[in-house]
Design a protein around this motif. Sequence first.
Motif, PDB file in Angstrom:
ATOM      1  N   PRO A  41     -20.683 -13.464 -79.689  1.00  0.00           N
ATOM      2  CA  PRO A  41     -20.162 -12.197 -80.230  1.00  0.00           C
ATOM      3  C   PRO A  41     -20.513 -10.986 -79.358  1.00  0.00           C
ATOM      4  O   PRO A  41     -21.424 -11.036 -78.526  1.00  0.00           O
ATOM      5  CB  PRO A  41     -20.862 -12.104 -81.585  1.00  0.00           C
ATOM      6  N   ARG A  42     -19.755  -9.924 -79.569  1.00  0.00           N
ATOM      7  CA  ARG A  42     -19.994  -8.612 -78.950  1.00  0.00           C
ATOM      8  C   ARG A  42     -20.145  -8.695 -77.430  1.00  0.00           C
ATOM      9  O   ARG A  42     -21.051  -8.112 -76.834  1.00  0.00           O
ATOM     10  CB  ARG A  42     -21.223  -7.950 -79.586  1.00  0.00           C
ATOM     11  N   VAL A  43     -19.251  -9.444 -76.812  1.00  0.00           N
ATOM     12  CA  VAL A  43     -19.218  -9.532 -75.352  1.00  0.00           C
ATOM     13  C   VAL A  43     -18.529  -8.276 -74.832  1.00  0.00           C
ATOM     14  O   VAL A  43     -17.385  -7.984 -75.199  1.00  0.00           O
ATOM     15  CB  VAL A  43     -18.464 -10.806 -74.905  1.00  0.00           C
ATOM     16  N   LYS A  44     -19.206  -7.534 -73.988  1.00  0.00           N
ATOM     17  CA  LYS A  44     -18.693  -6.217 -73.566  1.00  0.00           C
ATOM     18  C   LYS A  44     -18.468  -6.075 -72.059  1.00  0.00           C
ATOM     19  O   LYS A  44     -17.858  -5.112 -71.616  1.00  0.00           O
ATOM     20  CB  LYS A  44     -19.687  -5.115 -74.000  1.00  0.00           C
ATOM     21  N   SER A  45     -18.981  -7.014 -71.253  1.00  0.00           N
ATOM     22  CA  SER A  45     -18.896  -6.824 -69.803  1.00  0.00           C
ATOM     23  C   SER A  45     -18.317  -8.047 -69.092  1.00  0.00           C
ATOM     24  O   SER A  45     -18.335  -9.170 -69.626  1.00  0.00           O
ATOM     25  CB  SER A  45     -20.296  -6.543 -69.239  1.00  0.00           C
ATOM     26  N   PHE A  46     -17.833  -7.823 -67.868  1.00  0.00           N
ATOM     27  CA  PHE A  46     -17.320  -8.920 -67.053  1.00  0.00           C
ATOM     28  C   PHE A  46     -18.429  -9.919 -66.739  1.00  0.00           C
ATOM     29  O   PHE A  46     -18.183 -11.130 -66.651  1.00  0.00           O
ATOM     30  CB  PHE A  46     -16.735  -8.378 -65.741  1.00  0.00           C
ATOM     31  N   GLU A  47     -19.648  -9.414 -66.552  1.00  0.00           N
ATOM     32  CA  GLU A  47     -20.774 -10.295 -66.234  1.00  0.00           C
ATOM     33  C   GLU A  47     -21.025 -11.296 -67.368  1.00  0.00           C
ATOM     34  O   GLU A  47     -21.268 -12.485 -67.116  1.00  0.00           O
ATOM     35  CB  GLU A  47     -22.051  -9.466 -65.991  1.00  0.00           C
ATOM     36  N   GLU A  48     -20.941 -10.810 -68.607  1.00  0.00           N
ATOM     37  CA  GLU A  48     -21.135 -11.699 -69.746  1.00  0.00           C
ATOM     38  C   GLU A  48     -20.032 -12.752 -69.814  1.00  0.00           C
ATOM     39  O   GLU A  48     -20.284 -13.926 -70.118  1.00  0.00           O
ATOM     40  CB  GLU A  48     -21.163 -10.890 -71.048  1.00  0.00           C
ATOM     41  N   ILE A  64     -12.288 -20.253 -76.802  1.00  0.00           N
ATOM     42  CA  ILE A  64     -11.322 -19.575 -77.660  1.00  0.00           C
ATOM     43  C   ILE A  64     -11.745 -18.107 -77.684  1.00  0.00           C
ATOM     44  O   ILE A  64     -12.887 -17.807 -78.023  1.00  0.00           O
ATOM     45  CB  ILE A  64     -11.351 -20.135 -79.103  1.00  0.00           C
ATOM     46  N   TYR A  65     -10.844 -17.210 -77.321  1.00  0.00           N
ATOM     47  CA  TYR A  65     -11.300 -15.813 -77.261  1.00  0.00           C
ATOM     48  C   TYR A  65     -10.406 -14.858 -78.047  1.00  0.00           C
ATOM     49  O   TYR A  65      -9.196 -15.023 -78.117  1.00  0.00           O
ATOM     50  CB  TYR A  65     -11.488 -15.327 -75.826  1.00  0.00           C
ATOM     51  N   THR A  66     -11.079 -13.885 -78.664  1.00  0.00           N
ATOM     52  CA  THR A  66     -10.417 -12.804 -79.416  1.00  0.00           C
ATOM     53  C   THR A  66     -10.943 -11.483 -78.867  1.00  0.00           C
ATOM     54  O   THR A  66     -11.902 -10.918 -79.398  1.00  0.00           O
ATOM     55  CB  THR A  66     -10.699 -12.909 -80.928  1.00  0.00           C
ATOM     56  N   LEU A  67     -10.333 -11.040 -77.787  1.00  0.00           N
ATOM     57  CA  LEU A  67     -10.748  -9.804 -77.120  1.00  0.00           C
ATOM     58  C   LEU A  67      -9.617  -8.782 -77.223  1.00  0.00           C
ATOM     59  O   LEU A  67      -8.472  -9.094 -76.897  1.00  0.00           O
ATOM     60  CB  LEU A  67     -11.074 -10.078 -75.648  1.00  0.00           C
ATOM     61  N   VAL A  68      -9.937  -7.583 -77.673  1.00  0.00           N
ATOM     62  CA  VAL A  68      -8.882  -6.581 -77.864  1.00  0.00           C
ATOM     63  C   VAL A  68      -8.575  -5.788 -76.599  1.00  0.00           C
ATOM     64  O   VAL A  68      -7.489  -5.223 -76.465  1.00  0.00           O
ATOM     65  CB  VAL A  68      -9.228  -5.612 -79.028  1.00  0.00           C
ATOM     66  N   GLN A  74      -7.750 -10.421 -69.419  1.00  0.00           N
ATOM     67  CA  GLN A  74      -7.282 -10.860 -68.100  1.00  0.00           C
ATOM     68  C   GLN A  74      -8.416 -11.430 -67.266  1.00  0.00           C
ATOM     69  O   GLN A  74      -8.241 -12.446 -66.583  1.00  0.00           O
ATOM     70  CB  GLN A  74      -6.616  -9.689 -67.374  1.00  0.00           C
ATOM     71  N   LYS A  75      -9.586 -10.794 -67.349  1.00  0.00           N
ATOM     72  CA  LYS A  75     -10.732 -11.260 -66.574  1.00  0.00           C
ATOM     73  C   LYS A  75     -11.176 -12.637 -67.049  1.00  0.00           C
ATOM     74  O   LYS A  75     -11.466 -13.528 -66.223  1.00  0.00           O
ATOM     75  CB  LYS A  75     -11.892 -10.260 -66.706  1.00  0.00           C
ATOM     76  N   LEU A  76     -11.214 -12.848 -68.349  1.00  0.00           N
ATOM     77  CA  LEU A  76     -11.629 -14.152 -68.868  1.00  0.00           C
ATOM     78  C   LEU A  76     -10.609 -15.222 -68.473  1.00  0.00           C
ATOM     79  O   LEU A  76     -10.969 -16.344 -68.088  1.00  0.00           O
ATOM     80  CB  LEU A  76     -11.790 -14.093 -70.390  1.00  0.00           C
ATOM     81  N   TYR A  77      -9.331 -14.874 -68.561  1.00  0.00           N
ATOM     82  CA  TYR A  77      -8.273 -15.833 -68.220  1.00  0.00           C
ATOM     83  C   TYR A  77      -8.391 -16.280 -66.758  1.00  0.00           C
ATOM     84  O   TYR A  77      -8.373 -17.486 -66.456  1.00  0.00           O
ATOM     85  CB  TYR A  77      -6.900 -15.204 -68.468  1.00  0.00           C
ATOM     86  N   GLN A  83     -12.352 -21.692 -62.627  1.00  0.00           N
ATOM     87  CA  GLN A  83     -13.407 -22.685 -62.857  1.00  0.00           C
ATOM     88  C   GLN A  83     -12.875 -23.936 -63.574  1.00  0.00           C
ATOM     89  O   GLN A  83     -13.659 -24.804 -63.957  1.00  0.00           O
ATOM     90  CB  GLN A  83     -14.534 -22.053 -63.684  1.00  0.00           C
ATOM     91  N   HIS A  84     -11.564 -24.006 -63.761  1.00  0.00           N
ATOM     92  CA  HIS A  84     -10.922 -25.148 -64.412  1.00  0.00           C
ATOM     93  C   HIS A  84     -11.477 -25.374 -65.828  1.00  0.00           C
ATOM     94  O   HIS A  84     -11.731 -26.502 -66.240  1.00  0.00           O
ATOM     95  CB  HIS A  84     -11.098 -26.422 -63.574  1.00  0.00           C
ATOM     96  N   VAL A  85     -11.643 -24.272 -66.543  1.00  0.00           N
ATOM     97  CA  VAL A  85     -12.120 -24.321 -67.928  1.00  0.00           C
ATOM     98  C   VAL A  85     -10.946 -24.000 -68.851  1.00  0.00           C
ATOM     99  O   VAL A  85     -10.237 -23.004 -68.635  1.00  0.00           O
ATOM    100  CB  VAL A  85     -13.274 -23.320 -68.171  1.00  0.00           C
ATOM    101  N   ALA A  86     -10.746 -24.819 -69.868  1.00  0.00           N
ATOM    102  CA  ALA A  86      -9.667 -24.561 -70.830  1.00  0.00           C
ATOM    103  C   ALA A  86     -10.005 -23.330 -71.661  1.00  0.00           C
ATOM    104  O   ALA A  86     -11.109 -23.238 -72.220  1.00  0.00           O
ATOM    105  CB  ALA A  86      -9.477 -25.779 -71.735  1.00  0.00           C
ATOM    106  N   ALA A  87      -9.076 -22.374 -71.729  1.00  0.00           N
ATOM    107  CA  ALA A  87      -9.309 -21.137 -72.482  1.00  0.00           C
ATOM    108  C   ALA A  87      -8.040 -20.736 -73.214  1.00  0.00           C
ATOM    109  O   ALA A  87      -6.942 -20.768 -72.638  1.00  0.00           O
ATOM    110  CB  ALA A  87      -9.764 -20.022 -71.549  1.00  0.00           C
ATOM    111  N   ILE A  88      -8.192 -20.378 -74.464  1.00  0.00           N
ATOM    112  CA  ILE A  88      -7.037 -20.022 -75.299  1.00  0.00           C
ATOM    113  C   ILE A  88      -7.213 -18.594 -75.821  1.00  0.00           C
ATOM    114  O   ILE A  88      -8.216 -18.266 -76.462  1.00  0.00           O
ATOM    115  CB  ILE A  88      -6.892 -20.998 -76.484  1.00  0.00           C
ATOM    116  N   ASP A  89      -6.223 -17.757 -75.543  1.00  0.00           N
ATOM    117  CA  ASP A  89      -6.228 -16.361 -75.991  1.00  0.00           C
ATOM    118  C   ASP A  89      -5.522 -16.268 -77.350  1.00  0.00           C
ATOM    119  O   ASP A  89      -4.320 -16.501 -77.444  1.00  0.00           O
ATOM    120  CB  ASP A  89      -5.496 -15.501 -74.948  1.00  0.00           C
TER     121      ASP A  89
END
Length: 270
Positions: A41-48, A64-68, A74-77, A83-89
């Motif tokens: 929760p409360r991820v606020k930076s690119f580093e995190e 699974i991400y819910t970022l407003v 875009q950075k997470l995607y 890194q070949h990690v499955a990610a769903i927006d």
Amino acid sequence: MDNLIFFVVSDSVGETGELAVRAAVSQFRPTFKNVEIRRFPRVKSFEELYEVVQLAMQEKAIIIYTLVEKEMRQKLYTTALEQHVAAIDLLGPMIELLESSMQQAPLERPGLTHKLDDDYFKRIEAIEFAVKYDDGRDPRGVLLADVVLIGVSRTSKTPLSQYLAHKSLKVANVPLVPEVEPPVELFAVDSKKCFGLIISPDNLNSIRRERLKTLGLNDGAIYAQHQRIQQEIEHFHRIASRIGCEVIDVTNTAVEETANVILDKIRAQA
């Protein structure tokens, strides 16, 4: 795939993402055996975000991400893709569709849904409070209330309490009767949050007579007689004077109007 690991990444608390994961996984593993859901929760930076993706890569987790914020999405995607990690927006496509349809930019402020939830539960708490401390049932509520209402019978104390409760204010009301000594708590309350409700004797007589008829009783009972009403009103003024509270005339006044007077007074004091 024996073990399923989900990382729910959010700029708020992550509840929405977890609920979505549970809804989807239940279609394959209703018992959730060998399923792990971990919130970030409360991820606020690119580093995190980068750290989460690295950890997901090591543990073979699905993100699974819910970022407003669009930049964060875009950075997470892109990081997950590299890194070949499955990610769903979950939120991005819907936000972008609404932005296009409404021709309006999103606020991109995390936690707005959670704030609405907090407001809802605060209102429910206030409504339950008004019921519990209605009609002087428990004088201890007087010291816990945001607003205290006093008045003789049939001055709309209860409906006014409920109306203010829907504005998230905790309200206790106390009926004043000459034969009954008011609770000591009433004289310990801050006079600024106490409001006395008064009504003209003629109107009160009419209201009480109608009330008696509704109950199938004689409308000539002492309860509705002018002499009794005058006695109660005089007692009310003595108590209101001792407390030092403001008195509001509710004669021919809608509950909403009285509530607005009280709300304006409270806002002015804030």
